[in-house]
Design an enzyme around this catalytic site. Structure first.
Site, PDB file in Angstrom:
ATOM      1  CG  ASN A 209      -0.189  -0.083   2.517  1.00 34.25           C
ATOM      2  OD1 ASN A 209       0.483   0.863   2.896  1.00 34.25           O
ATOM      3  ND2 ASN A 209      -0.269  -1.217   3.193  1.00 34.25           N
ATOM      4  CG  ASP A 278      -6.643  -5.394   6.532  1.00 39.31           C
ATOM      5  OD1 ASP A 278      -6.153  -5.229   7.661  1.00 39.31           O
ATOM      6  OD2 ASP A 278      -7.287  -4.515   5.930  1.00 39.31           O
ATOM      7  CE  LYS A 288       8.113 -11.882 -14.295  1.00 39.96           C
ATOM      8  NZ  LYS A 288       8.797 -11.256 -15.407  1.00 39.96           N
ATOM      9  N   PRO A 305      -2.078 -11.676  10.907  1.00 36.58           N
ATOM     10  CG  PRO A 305      -0.089 -12.112  12.041  1.00 36.58           C
ATOM     11  CD  PRO A 305      -0.741 -12.222  10.702  1.00 36.58           C
ATOM     12  CG  ASP A 306      -5.370  -6.473  14.579  1.00 28.74           C
ATOM     13  OD1 ASP A 306      -4.475  -5.794  15.123  1.00 28.74           O
ATOM     14  OD2 ASP A 306      -6.455  -5.986  14.218  1.00 28.74           O
ATOM     15  CE  LYS A 337     -10.153   0.647  12.059  1.00 29.69           C
ATOM     16  NZ  LYS A 337      -9.507   1.144  10.847  1.00 29.69           N
TER      17      LYS A 337
HETATM   18  O1  C5P Z   1      -7.932  -2.885  11.665  1.00 30.13           O
HETATM   19  P1  C5P Z   1      -7.217  -1.742  11.040  1.00 30.13           P
HETATM   20  O2  C5P Z   1      -6.165  -2.157  10.064  1.00 30.13           O
HETATM   21  O3  C5P Z   1      -8.085  -0.722  10.425  1.00 30.13           O
HETATM   22  O4  C5P Z   1      -6.518  -1.011  12.288  1.00 30.13           O
HETATM   23  C1  C5P Z   1      -5.467  -0.127  12.167  1.00 30.13           C
HETATM   24  C2  C5P Z   1      -4.586  -0.178  13.370  1.00 30.13           C
HETATM   25  O5  C5P Z   1      -4.242  -1.523  13.692  1.00 30.13           O
HETATM   26  C3  C5P Z   1      -3.273   0.504  13.130  1.00 30.13           C
HETATM   27  O6  C5P Z   1      -2.818   0.991  14.367  1.00 30.13           O
HETATM   28  C4  C5P Z   1      -2.390  -0.645  12.630  1.00 30.13           C
HETATM   29  O7  C5P Z   1      -1.010  -0.389  12.837  1.00 30.13           O
HETATM   30  C5  C5P Z   1      -2.879  -1.813  13.449  1.00 30.13           C
HETATM   31  N1  C5P Z   1      -2.827  -3.101  12.744  1.00 30.13           N
HETATM   32  C6  C5P Z   1      -1.952  -4.095  13.154  1.00 30.13           C
HETATM   33  N2  C5P Z   1      -1.930  -5.299  12.521  1.00 30.13           N
HETATM   34  C7  C5P Z   1      -2.752  -5.551  11.494  1.00 30.13           C
HETATM   35  C8  C5P Z   1      -3.650  -4.563  11.061  1.00 30.13           C
HETATM   36  C9  C5P Z   1      -3.658  -3.341  11.692  1.00 30.13           C
HETATM   37  O8  C5P Z   1      -1.188  -3.865  14.103  1.00 30.13           O
HETATM   38  N3  C5P Z   1      -2.708  -6.729  10.890  1.00 30.13           N
END
Ligand code: C5P
Length: 396
Positions: A209, A278, A288, A305-306, A337
């Site tokens: 991105n 995400d 390739k 993972p978040d 959020k």
């Molecule tokens: O869920 P979203 O991506 O909108 O949330 C954004 C926040 O979560 C930001 O602080 C980003 O750094 C963190 N984030 C993360 N790991 C992910 C997705 C988002 O730490 N996989």
């Protein structure tokens, strides 16, 4: 106006970089500092006192026996009222004298008699810089608590290339501004993520991105200025690492996750600024992908993972701060959020205001409500955010 009310005594010694001290005075004045220039005899062979007088709007001193000072103690009077003494350019000879405590002209006497912090920006030929005597003197100065700014490497006036160029005036001003920031995070440890992630599809392609990393790097810089020990886990960006910050480079979301989890223990604050992808391709093709291979490739995606939510869910989490970059309905999405990730503070911004640029407009959301920050350069927003983080830490 980061230096409002600050009185800076600028010492200029003899070197070709003395011409850059004129620009330095201009930048200090632009930040609202009052500037008083002291020159050595050698310096006035490169630039005249008139230049500095015109730029600073104050009399310039070169002589220890200047009759304009009623008590004949220029060295005492100038230093007593100063918030900082900055010598730029600082010649090898000046560094040597200062390291040895020699006071044989107005500037060196002023340095010895000072009761304010001293910063020096060395500028000299690379061999003079590399000389063991200079290196010994610089080590002594550092040991004595003197701030040594630079030097940088690059082209030199003598035609050689190497270490010894004076830092650029804007870099010197940034160092001074950093020095004057309140040390609200002294003794604290801060871990941050910044930039985008790159999720490989094959050896040459991937999903990423447009995050520039500027906001995350600015917050790392502001945390460091505030006295914290800062670790910055960064995706692929072209930003320069702020001075004093430990940087860990990663590429993918999984690498970023691993780098954060490895270092999270003992941190007081975690700030997730990174735009972590995400999703990532479930498998990375080891060769390739060729379009003649047939049908349109079917790239299956899986969730990354978040990182922030996982850190916030640790048994004894650090103070967690997140970012919500939205295109609309900022307050509602940011608050949602914050609740979903169970974090005390989220920084909301509209992507049309800040993405990729140097300035931003952001609002903080925490238990006490909404706090719109004064819009402006990311470093100034970062300093306001650090102030809020310090308050939340204190009340934790
Ligand atoms: O869920 P979203 O991506 O909108 O949330 C954004 C926040 O979560 C930001 O602080 C980003 O750094 C963190 N984030 C993360 N790991 C992910 C997705 C988002 O730490 N996989």
């Amino acid at each position: 106006m980061e230096l409002s009310g600050k009185r800076i005594v600028l010492g200029v010694t003899g070197g070709i970089a003395a011409y850059k001290a004129a620009e330095l005075v201009r930048l200090l004045i632009k930040q609202d500092a009052s500037v008083h220039v002291v020159m050595t005899d050698a310096a006035s062979h490169f630039v005249t006192p008139v230049t500095f007088q015109a730029l600073s709007g104050n009399p310039v001193f070169t002589d220890q026996w200047d009759p304009r000072i009623a008590n004949n103690m220029a060295h005492i009077d100038l230093s007593r009222e100063a918030d900082a003494l900055l010598v730029a350019p600082a010649s090898a000879d000046f560094l040597a004298k200062t390291a040895a405590g020699i006071a044989d002209n107005l500037l060196t006497t002023l340095v010895l008699a000072r009761d304010c912090p001293l910063f020096v920006a060395p500028a000299m030929n690379r061999q003079m810089w590399e000389n063991p005597a200079t290196q010994r003197n610089v080590a002594t100065l550092r040991n004595d608590g003197i701030g040594v700014l630079g030097p940088a490497a690059g082209d030199q006036a003598c035609g050689e290339v190497g270490q010894g160029r004076m830092l650029e005036p804007d870099e010197i001003v940034a160092e001074l501004i950093a020095h004057f920031q309140p040390k609200v995070l002294a003794g604290r440890k801060v871990l941050l993520t910044a930039g985008p992630t790159f999720e490989a599809i094959d050896p040459v392609r991937g999903i990423t991105n447009l995050s520039s990393g500027k906001m995350g790097f600015a917050i790392a810089c502001a945390a460091q200025e505030a006295g914290a020990e800062v670790t910055l886990v960064s995706g692929p960006v072209t930003q320069q690492t702020p001075r004093g910050v430990t940087r860990v480079d990663v590429t993918s979301g999984l690498e970023m996750h691993a780098a954060v989890m490895e270092r999270i223990s003992g941190q007081d604050v975690f700030v997730g600024v990174a735009a972590v992808a995400d999703y990532r391709p479930e498998a990375i093709a080891d060769r390739k992908i060729k379009k003649e291979d047939g049908a349109t490739p079917d790239i299956r995606l899986v969730r990354n993972p978040d990182i922030l939510a996982e850190v916030a869910a640790l048994p004894a989490p650090p103070l967690c701060v997140g970012f919500a970059a939205e295109s609309h309905d900022l307050a509602a999405y940011a608050e949602r959020k914050r609740m979903a990730k169970k974090i005390p503070l989220i920084v909301g911004n509209l992507i049309q205001h800040g993405f990729g640029g140097d300035d931003n407009t952001v609002v903080l959301f925490d238990d006490a409500g909404q706090w719109p920050l004064t819009p402006g350069p990311k470093i100034q927003l970062a300093r306001q955010l650090i102030a809020r983080i310090a308050t939340l830490l204190e009340n934790r």
